[in-house]
Scaffold this motif. Structure first.
Motif, mmCIF file in Angstrom:
data_model
loop_
_atom_site.group_PDB
_atom_site.id
_atom_site.type_symbol
_atom_site.label_atom_id
_atom_site.label_comp_id
_atom_site.label_asym_id
_atom_site.label_seq_id
_atom_site.Cartn_x
_atom_site.Cartn_y
_atom_site.Cartn_z
ATOM 1 N N UNK A 65 48.767 30.638 38.364
ATOM 2 C CA UNK A 65 48.591 30.096 37.020
ATOM 3 C C UNK A 65 47.099 29.935 36.698
ATOM 4 N N UNK A 66 46.345 29.391 37.644
ATOM 5 C CA UNK A 66 44.917 29.195 37.423
ATOM 6 C C UNK A 66 44.197 30.529 37.295
ATOM 7 N N UNK A 67 44.574 31.508 38.126
ATOM 8 C CA UNK A 67 43.944 32.832 38.065
ATOM 9 C C UNK A 67 44.190 33.492 36.715
ATOM 10 N N UNK A 68 45.413 33.363 36.200
ATOM 11 C CA UNK A 68 45.716 33.969 34.895
ATOM 12 C C UNK A 68 44.857 33.340 33.790
ATOM 13 N N UNK A 70 41.900 31.987 34.207
ATOM 14 C CA UNK A 70 40.523 32.443 34.395
ATOM 15 C C UNK A 70 40.334 33.845 33.808
ATOM 16 N N UNK A 71 41.318 34.723 34.021
ATOM 17 C CA UNK A 71 41.247 36.076 33.469
ATOM 18 C C UNK A 71 41.297 36.028 31.953
ATOM 19 N N UNK A 72 42.205 35.204 31.422
ATOM 20 C CA UNK A 72 42.338 35.104 29.967
ATOM 21 C C UNK A 72 41.059 34.593 29.332
ATOM 22 N N UNK A 73 40.387 33.672 30.026
ATOM 23 C CA UNK A 73 39.148 33.118 29.485
ATOM 24 C C UNK A 73 38.043 34.181 29.450
ATOM 25 N N UNK A 74 37.976 35.032 30.487
ATOM 26 C CA UNK A 74 36.923 36.038 30.545
ATOM 27 C C UNK A 74 37.276 37.312 29.790
ATOM 28 N N UNK A 75 38.586 37.585 29.671
ATOM 29 C CA UNK A 75 39.032 38.793 28.964
ATOM 30 C C UNK A 75 40.088 38.403 27.933
ATOM 31 N N UNK A 76 39.683 37.711 26.869
ATOM 32 C CA UNK A 76 40.664 37.190 25.900
ATOM 33 C C UNK A 76 41.470 38.275 25.203
ATOM 34 N N UNK A 77 40.929 39.492 25.135
ATOM 35 C CA UNK A 77 41.661 40.573 24.480
ATOM 36 C C UNK A 77 42.556 41.334 25.456
ATOM 37 N N UNK A 78 42.529 40.929 26.728
ATOM 38 C CA UNK A 78 43.373 41.603 27.714
ATOM 39 C C UNK A 78 42.838 42.988 28.004
ATOM 40 N N UNK A 79 43.738 43.928 28.227
ATOM 41 C CA UNK A 79 43.334 45.293 28.549
ATOM 42 C C UNK A 79 43.841 45.708 29.913
ATOM 43 N N UNK A 80 43.666 46.986 30.214
ATOM 44 C CA UNK A 80 44.216 47.527 31.450
ATOM 45 C C UNK A 80 43.608 46.886 32.689
ATOM 46 N N UNK A 81 42.332 46.486 32.581
ATOM 47 C CA UNK A 81 41.653 45.999 33.781
ATOM 48 C C UNK A 81 42.135 44.627 34.230
ATOM 49 N N UNK A 82 42.800 43.873 33.351
ATOM 50 C CA UNK A 82 43.124 42.488 33.695
ATOM 51 C C UNK A 82 44.094 42.407 34.866
ATOM 52 N N UNK A 83 45.128 43.255 34.885
ATOM 53 C CA UNK A 83 46.079 43.218 35.993
ATOM 54 C C UNK A 83 45.409 43.629 37.300
ATOM 55 N N UNK A 84 44.474 44.576 37.223
ATOM 56 C CA UNK A 84 43.781 45.026 38.423
ATOM 57 C C UNK A 84 42.882 43.927 38.998
ATOM 58 N N UNK A 85 42.418 43.023 38.123
ATOM 59 C CA UNK A 85 41.516 41.961 38.571
ATOM 60 C C UNK A 85 42.253 40.759 39.156
ATOM 61 N N UNK A 457 52.264 39.386 34.245
ATOM 62 C CA UNK A 457 52.372 39.994 35.575
ATOM 63 C C UNK A 457 53.796 39.944 36.117
ATOM 64 N N UNK A 458 54.513 38.839 35.829
ATOM 65 C CA UNK A 458 55.878 38.716 36.329
ATOM 66 C C UNK A 458 56.783 39.786 35.718
ATOM 67 N N UNK A 459 56.631 40.017 34.415
ATOM 68 C CA UNK A 459 57.463 41.016 33.736
ATOM 69 C C UNK A 459 57.169 42.416 34.267
ATOM 70 N N UNK A 460 55.887 42.796 34.277
ATOM 71 C CA UNK A 460 55.547 44.144 34.730
ATOM 72 C C UNK A 460 55.861 44.328 36.208
ATOM 73 N N UNK A 461 55.696 43.262 36.985
ATOM 74 C CA UNK A 461 56.061 43.343 38.403
ATOM 75 C C UNK A 461 57.544 43.595 38.580
ATOM 76 N N UNK A 462 58.385 42.911 37.781
ATOM 77 C CA UNK A 462 59.836 43.103 37.880
ATOM 78 C C UNK A 462 60.227 44.522 37.485
ATOM 79 N N UNK A 463 59.620 45.026 36.416
ATOM 80 C CA UNK A 463 59.949 46.379 35.946
ATOM 81 C C UNK A 463 59.572 47.417 36.992
#
Length: 661
Positions: A65-68, A70-85, A457-463
């Motif tokens: 939860x905390x990691x998500x 932190x990512x949202x704060x640094x990459x508010x628009x999301x993008x492909x790189x967020x899951x990789x980070x 991440x949970x949704x894409x991980x399940x798929x």
């Protein structure tokens, strides 16, 4: 926090919404050196626990939860790189949470408690008021509840504890860093470094010019492709195609609640509304001086004791307690409120403090009380005996909870009904029967977004963990639930040379041009130094010569960029000296210093205090960093801190942070 805010008015609740990001963004992650070096021996925590800190646990969901966030704060628009980070940020989040819990445990050991009054003050006077109260109007309880659940995935008690922990951390940090000191020579040296200006000639070679002259053959490109083939392996990611339907979360506000349901909830949770004995206290606090290692310097205690005695005499002589607290108290949380700590429960303050507070009659003032970190003078303003709040007192709170529970259950029932029928009849027929809309996707990768969905991440991980020909499955998302069927998969693939020839050519040319640029810039510097003539060497090698303005160390120069980076070496030159090669990324630069201008004493006098504060902040950060580093080492040595390396590896490996393994 709900209960705390009820006593202070509903307008405070929504402040919590943005506070967590402030805590996560500014707490301790940048201050803690070292890494996760401990490992579990006997008595290891169960699977799913990253670390045990004293009597607290750092769990995998908490880290995720905390990691998500932190990512949202640094990459508010999301993008492909967020899951990789996610794996990287999961490690950072684990480090932050472990240190946070260690600091909080130490703060509690030292008797640094946080009262409800301090909590209310933090929320009411934080920096989010203008945003959360547009035109002074509170946006509503329901929006607050949704915000905490949607953005932070926390319960209200969890959120309350997080905010209180942050206040306790700041209290401990203030104590530890209070001995930081900055000398006058340090201030002057830093001022001169920041405010010295330079003017220089500089010759520029560009990678773009070198690229124009590169015309690699097919043979060279194929050799480059073969040499770097490992980087292209499976670079075309796995793709999947699904069909899905969404069961959106029911709205609590539209859910009816009966008096019988309210009474039943109250009866089942009566203990939650039990109000323990409380005392409302004002205090004047005098912090004890700390020596090396954060321990009390007993040799310097007498000076503080004498000051506290002097203030106590003023109180006993009829002095205004609140004004004396505002002027002399060292407790930043209460001094601006005249020392008011609000209502305290037993155990919130240090044992010495508690003993006196609960024994004094209402309206009475204590003598000097010494705790493990301070002297205190306290006045008891009011007292409450233990009692259970009536249903009428908590009806609005219970009604909101019952509505939310009923809405959640209704959504779960609807999602399970659709899932059950989809597994029997297929998603299309089930959705038609239930009045749901089915969306069919094209092929997408795990980093793509899906139409109409807030991908998690949970949704894409399940798929992407779903097996082919599996029955329909369900995943909870912020909007509600997604019921999906896997339609087809395309495994990852390695592109042939022909498929990515353009990419290979670009990467070959950039690598070659970068090497040639470094080589040519070095030659330019060598020739200029040998002839003591930058312009002559530049002409021989086809470089362009320019002249800068007088610039500061944080200035920008065309084709050079920021002088705080590689070009900072120019400030070490003497007039007439020529620099070595300066690589600014896409350019190569060689500079010759023309003029160096030192700042004046008048400028120093104007900026002295600002520089002092900046240096002081840096030293305070260093002191606290060292304190926390030593604290963690001591806790590891005494087995109060243990890190589960297996869970940490699972969490930070590629994809593991999303799977919650």
């Amino acid at each position: 926090m709900i209960r705390t805010l009820q006593s202070a008015g509903p307008a405070l609740k929504i402040i919590l919404g943005g506070l967590l990001l402030i805590i996560c963004g500014g707490m301790i992650i940048t201050l803690i050196p070292g890494g996760l070096s401990s490992s579990f021996g006997i008595g290891a925590p169960p699977r799913g626990v990253i670390a045990r800190v004293d009597d607290q646990e750092v769990t995998v969901p908490e880290v995720q939860r905390t990691a998500r966030m932190m990512i949202q704060r640094q990459f508010p628009k999301g993008g492909e790189q967020t899951a990789m980070l996610m794996p990287f940020f999961a490690g950072q989040a684990a480090e932050q949470l472990i240190s946070q819990k260690a600091i909080v445990a130490e703060a509690h050991r030292m008797g640094l408690r946080v009262s409800d009054a301090e909590l209310r003050d933090e929320l009411q006077h934080g920096g989010l008021g203008a945003t959360l109260f547009p035109e002074g109007k509170y946006i509503g309880d329901g929006e607050y509840e949704n915000l905490v659940r949607r953005n932070f995935d926390l319960t209200i008690p969890q959120f309350e504890q997080l905010v209180k922990d942050d206040i306790a951390i700041r209290k401990l940090r203030a104590l530890v860093s209070s001995s930081a000191f900055v000398s006058e020579p340090e201030i002057r040296a830093e001022f001169d470094r920041r405010n010295t200006k330079v003017k220089f000639d500089y010759a520029v070679l560009t990678q773009a010019d070198i690229l124009k002259g590169l015309h690699p053959t097919d043979q060279e490109l194929r050799a480059f492709y073969d040499r770097n083939k490992a980087t292209y392996n499976n670079s075309i990611p796995e793709k999947r195609q699904i069909k899905y339907a969404i069961v959106e979360t029911a709205k609590p506000a539209a859910t009816p609640v009966t008096d019988q349901e309210l009474q039943a909830y109250y009866d089942q949770h009566r203990d939650e509304y039990r109000q323990s004995e409380q005392v409302r206290v004002r205090q004047i606090q005098f912090n004890l001086p700390l020596g090396p290692g954060g321990k009390v310097d007993e040799k310097s205690v007498e000076e503080v004791h004498q000051k506290a005695e002097d203030i106590l005499k003023q109180v006993q002589a009829g002095g205004d307690f609140a004004k004396l607290a505002e002027e002399f108290s060292n407790d930043p949380g209460s001094k601006k409120n005249g020392g008011d700590l609000g209502w305290l429960h037993r155990g919130q303050a240090s044992p010495e403090f508690d003993k006196v507070a609960y024994s004094l009659p209402k309206g009475q003032t204590s003598g000097l009380i010494r705790s493990s970190f301070a002297f205190h003078i306290i006045r008891v303003e009011d007292k409450h005996d233990a009692h259970v709040k009536t249903l009428a007192e908590v009806k609005s709170e219970i009604e909101a909870k019952v509505k939310e529970e009923k809405a959640t259950r209704a959504t779960e029932v609807a999602a399970n009904a659709l899932l059950s029928q989809a597994r029997t009849d297929g998603l299309d027929k089930a959705a038609t029967a239930k009045g749901a809309h089915v969306v069919s996707t094209g092929f997408f990768s795990q980093q793509d977004s899906l139409p109409g969905l807030e991908s998690t991440p949970e949704l894409m991980g399940a798929i992407f963990n779903e097996r082919e020909k599996s029955p329909a499955d369900v995943v909870q998302i912020p909007q509600g639930y997604v019921i999906f069927e896997l339609v087809a998969t395309k495994p990852p693939a390695t592109p042939s040379f022909e498929e990515i020839r353009t990419r290979v050519e670009s990467e070959f040319k950039n690598e070659r041009a970068g090497f040639l640029l470094q080589q040519k810039t070095q030659e330019l510097s060598d020739r200029a130094k040998a002839s003591h003539d930058l312009k002559k060497a530049a002409k021989e090698l086809g470089a362009t010569v320019k002249t800068s303005d007088l610039v500061l160390p944080d200035g920008q120069v065309p084709d050079v960029g920021s002088l705080s980076g590689a070009a900072s070496s120019i400030f070490t030159l003497k007039p007439g000296e020529i620099s070595g090669p300066i690589n600014t990324g896409s350019n190569g630069v060689v500079a010759q210093l023309l003029e160096k201008q030192a700042p004046t004493d008048q400028d120093f006098a104007a900026k002295k205090d600002e520089i002092r504060q900046t240096l002081l902040d840096g030293k305070q950060n260093e002191l606290f960093s060292l304190f926390v580093s030593n604290l963690r080492k001591e806790m590891e040595k005494s087995n109060k801190l243990k890190v589960n390396q297996e869970e940490m590896k699972n969490l930070t490996r590629r994809g593991g942070a999303e799977e919650g393994s």
